[in-house]
Design a protein around this motif. Structure first.
Motif, PDB file in Angstrom:
ATOM      1  N   ASN A 123       0.847  -1.185   0.000  1.00 27.28           N
ATOM      2  CA  ASN A 123       0.000   0.000   0.000  1.00 27.28           C
ATOM      3  C   ASN A 123       0.882   1.235   0.000  1.00 27.28           C
ATOM      4  N   ILE A 124       0.558   2.198  -0.852  1.00 26.24           N
ATOM      5  CA  ILE A 124       1.365   3.416  -0.950  1.00 26.24           C
ATOM      6  C   ILE A 124       1.056   4.326   0.227  1.00 26.24           C
ATOM      7  N   VAL A 125       2.089   4.676   0.998  1.00 20.29           N
ATOM      8  CA  VAL A 125       1.897   5.552   2.159  1.00 20.29           C
ATOM      9  C   VAL A 125       2.422   6.956   1.899  1.00 20.29           C
ATOM     10  N   ALA A 126       3.250   7.131   0.880  1.00 20.55           N
ATOM     11  CA  ALA A 126       3.767   8.454   0.522  1.00 20.55           C
ATOM     12  C   ALA A 126       4.357   8.374  -0.878  1.00 20.55           C
ATOM     13  N   ALA A 127       4.385   9.514  -1.565  1.00 22.73           N
ATOM     14  CA  ALA A 127       4.962   9.563  -2.911  1.00 22.73           C
ATOM     15  C   ALA A 127       5.388  10.994  -3.209  1.00 22.73           C
ATOM     16  N   ASN A 128       6.324  11.151  -4.140  1.00 23.05           N
ATOM     17  CA  ASN A 128       6.752  12.498  -4.512  1.00 23.05           C
ATOM     18  C   ASN A 128       5.986  12.975  -5.749  1.00 23.05           C
ATOM     19  N   ALA A 129       6.278  14.193  -6.170  1.00 18.43           N
ATOM     20  CA  ALA A 129       5.546  14.779  -7.295  1.00 18.43           C
ATOM     21  C   ALA A 129       5.817  14.034  -8.597  1.00 18.43           C
ATOM     22  N   GLY A 130       6.975  13.382  -8.698  1.00 16.52           N
ATOM     23  CA  GLY A 130       7.324  12.685  -9.924  1.00 16.52           C
ATOM     24  C   GLY A 130       6.443  11.494 -10.230  1.00 16.52           C
ATOM     25  N   ILE A 131       5.666  11.045  -9.254  1.00 15.64           N
ATOM     26  CA  ILE A 131       4.842   9.848  -9.435  1.00 15.64           C
ATOM     27  C   ILE A 131       3.714  10.070 -10.444  1.00 15.64           C
ATOM     28  N   VAL A 132       3.401  11.338 -10.741  1.00 13.07           N
ATOM     29  CA  VAL A 132       2.279  11.621 -11.644  1.00 13.07           C
ATOM     30  C   VAL A 132       2.492  11.003 -13.020  1.00 13.07           C
ATOM     31  N   VAL A 133       3.755  10.832 -13.438  1.00 12.92           N
ATOM     32  CA  VAL A 133       4.018  10.266 -14.756  1.00 12.92           C
ATOM     33  C   VAL A 133       3.582   8.799 -14.826  1.00 12.92           C
ATOM     34  N   LEU A 134       3.519   8.128 -13.661  1.00 11.10           N
ATOM     35  CA  LEU A 134       3.085   6.733 -13.617  1.00 11.10           C
ATOM     36  C   LEU A 134       1.581   6.605 -13.373  1.00 11.10           C
ATOM     37  N   LEU A 135       0.941   7.677 -12.931  1.00 13.23           N
ATOM     38  CA  LEU A 135      -0.476   7.614 -12.567  1.00 13.23           C
ATOM     39  C   LEU A 135      -1.407   8.150 -13.643  1.00 13.23           C
ATOM     40  N   GLN A 136      -0.851   8.613 -14.745  1.00 13.53           N
ATOM     41  CA  GLN A 136      -1.681   9.138 -15.815  1.00 13.53           C
ATOM     42  C   GLN A 136      -2.659   8.074 -16.303  1.00 13.53           C
ATOM     43  N   ASP A 137      -3.937   8.432 -16.369  1.00 17.13           N
ATOM     44  CA  ASP A 137      -5.013   7.566 -16.870  1.00 17.13           C
ATOM     45  C   ASP A 137      -5.320   6.372 -15.967  1.00 17.13           C
ATOM     46  N   VAL A 138      -4.775   6.328 -14.766  1.00 23.41           N
ATOM     47  CA  VAL A 138      -5.120   5.267 -13.818  1.00 23.41           C
ATOM     48  C   VAL A 138      -6.533   5.522 -13.294  1.00 23.41           C
ATOM     49  N   ALA A 139      -7.357   4.494 -13.245  1.00 24.41           N
ATOM     50  CA  ALA A 139      -8.752   4.644 -12.812  1.00 24.41           C
ATOM     51  C   ALA A 139      -8.822   5.191 -11.392  1.00 24.41           C
ATOM     52  N   PRO A 140      -9.753   6.113 -11.129  1.00 24.18           N
ATOM     53  CA  PRO A 140      -9.878   6.723  -9.799  1.00 24.18           C
ATOM     54  C   PRO A 140     -10.067   5.701  -8.683  1.00 24.18           C
ATOM     55  N   LEU A 142      -8.716   2.937  -8.287  1.00 30.49           N
ATOM     56  CA  LEU A 142      -7.438   2.352  -7.879  1.00 30.49           C
ATOM     57  C   LEU A 142      -6.612   3.326  -7.044  1.00 30.49           C
ATOM     58  N   LEU A 143      -7.005   4.588  -7.033  1.00 28.61           N
ATOM     59  CA  LEU A 143      -6.256   5.608  -6.311  1.00 28.61           C
ATOM     60  C   LEU A 143      -6.862   5.919  -4.948  1.00 28.61           C
ATOM     61  N   GLY A 144      -8.064   5.396  -4.671  1.00 29.32           N
ATOM     62  CA  GLY A 144      -8.708   5.662  -3.385  1.00 29.32           C
ATOM     63  C   GLY A 144      -7.908   5.094  -2.235  1.00 29.32           C
ATOM     64  N   SER A 145      -7.532   3.827  -2.330  1.00 26.20           N
ATOM     65  CA  SER A 145      -6.628   3.177  -1.370  1.00 26.20           C
ATOM     66  C   SER A 145      -5.502   2.573  -2.203  1.00 26.20           C
ATOM     67  N   PRO A 146      -4.560   3.405  -2.624  1.00 29.33           N
ATOM     68  CA  PRO A 146      -3.603   2.983  -3.655  1.00 29.33           C
ATOM     69  C   PRO A 146      -2.668   1.868  -3.217  1.00 29.33           C
ATOM     70  N   ASN A 147      -2.605   0.837  -4.044  1.00 30.10           N
ATOM     71  CA  ASN A 147      -1.677  -0.263  -3.846  1.00 30.10           C
ATOM     72  C   ASN A 147      -0.763  -0.299  -5.071  1.00 30.10           C
ATOM     73  N   ALA A 148       0.532  -0.276  -4.842  1.00 33.34           N
ATOM     74  CA  ALA A 148       1.490  -0.137  -5.938  1.00 33.34           C
ATOM     75  C   ALA A 148       1.379  -1.265  -6.959  1.00 33.34           C
ATOM     76  N   LEU A 149       1.166  -2.499  -6.499  1.00 38.34           N
ATOM     77  CA  LEU A 149       1.116  -3.622  -7.422  1.00 38.34           C
ATOM     78  C   LEU A 149      -0.185  -3.642  -8.214  1.00 38.34           C
ATOM     79  N   ARG A 150      -1.297  -3.274  -7.566  1.00 43.05           N
ATOM     80  CA  ARG A 150      -2.560  -3.184  -8.302  1.00 43.05           C
ATOM     81  C   ARG A 150      -2.463  -2.108  -9.383  1.00 43.05           C
ATOM     82  N   ILE A 151      -1.951  -0.957  -9.014  1.00 38.94           N
ATOM     83  CA  ILE A 151      -1.817   0.132  -9.982  1.00 38.94           C
ATOM     84  C   ILE A 151      -0.920  -0.283 -11.143  1.00 38.94           C
ATOM     85  N   SER A 152       0.137  -1.019 -10.836  1.00 41.47           N
ATOM     86  CA  SER A 152       1.101  -1.422 -11.860  1.00 41.47           C
ATOM     87  C   SER A 152       0.506  -2.384 -12.879  1.00 41.47           C
ATOM     88  N   LEU A 153      -0.248  -3.396 -12.437  1.00 39.37           N
ATOM     89  CA  LEU A 153      -0.656  -4.484 -13.318  1.00 39.37           C
ATOM     90  C   LEU A 153      -2.151  -4.570 -13.615  1.00 39.37           C
TER      91      LEU A 153
END
Length: 263
Positions: A123-140, A142-153
């Motif tokens: 589960n993602i507990v913190a992230a920097n501003a650069g993470i936006v490049v990986l989150l583009q077009d990710v379904a909302p 998946l971002l409510g309780s973000p999990n890095a592996l779910r977001i990735s795959l």
């Protein structure tokens, strides 16, 4: 300030049963365990069958020899009738301020490159501003309780933009499988089962012979971005929350990616 100890994640089992499970998981015989723990094989047998109750020190010694994670060592202590050793403070606890500061400094140091901190369940507990490049077009959702592996795959996450999805999926799932074996975590096993069921990227590509497995994605402007990842942990932490945190940075694997992120 209240410090709570980690609760056992499963229904209570006798200490001997837990020890035998970990011994078998590590493929160690009773005799080898006795030698490593500097006790008699008879004593190990008596502990495993419940004929002898181990002391607090012996539980910790056996846990160390068997390479039992700290969270599970707490469970073993409880099963043997002892208080847990490792506390588990929430990240916003005042005594965790040094850990939070350390996370913030590491995240900031990697900008403009993506960097995130995750707990033991990814589960993602913190992230920097650069993470936006990986989150583009990710379904909302998946971002409510973000999990890095779910977001990735997940097919509604980053996966559609990953050009080497088969290779990246093989790498990520292999890593998670190893963590499941090492930790014996039911929660991680559930996450593994879920992610293995995601569609796409079914072809397993070998990672052998490579320097590192890259993450190759379509960037916001259509440019191909290539990353390699590094992981930082709190190696001297005694608190469960701190010891199980990982900070993963995605560094540019080529100059074109570095320039794109700096612009």
């Amino acid at each position: 300030m209240t410090v709570t100890s980690a609760a056992p994640p499963h229904s209570p089992q006798p200490f001997g049963t837990l020890m035998r499970q970990w011994r078998q998981r590590r493929r160690i015989s009773q005799l080898d365990l006795a030698i490593e723990a500097d006790v008699s094989a008879r004593h190990v047998s008596f502990i495993e069958t419940g004929r002898s109750t181990p002391s607090r020190a012996m539980v910790l010694k056996l846990g160390t020899v068997l390479n039992v994670p700290a969270r599970e060592q707490n469970r073993m202590l409880l099963a043997a009738g002892h208080a847990p050793v490792y506390a588990e403070r929430p990240l916003d606890d005042p005594e965790m301020s040094a850990v939070r500061t350390g996370i913030d400094r590491v995240l900031a140091a990697y900008e403009p490159f993506p960097c995130l901190a995750v707990d033991h369940l990814w589960n993602i507990v913190a992230a920097n501003a650069g993470i936006v490049v990986l989150l583009q077009d990710v379904a909302p959702e998946l971002l409510g309780s973000p999990n890095a592996l779910r977001i990735s795959l997940h097919p509604d996450g980053l996966a559609p933009r990953i050009r080497n999805l088969g290779q990246w999926r093989h790498h990520v799932i292999g890593r998670l499988r190893r963590e499941v074996v090492t930790s014996a975590s039911a929660e991680l096993h559930e996450l593994l089962t879920e992610i293995e069921a995601y569609p796409g990227g079914d072809i397993e590509e070998s990672d052998l012979g490579r320097v590192a497995v890259p993450l190759v994605i379509d960037g916001p402007d259509g440019q191909v971005l290539t990353f390699i990842s590094t992981v930082t942990t709190f190696g001297t932490a005694l608190d469960l929350t701190a010891s199980e945190l990982s900070i993963e940075a995605f560094l540019p694997a080529d100059e074109a990616t570095a320039q794109a992120l700096r612009s």
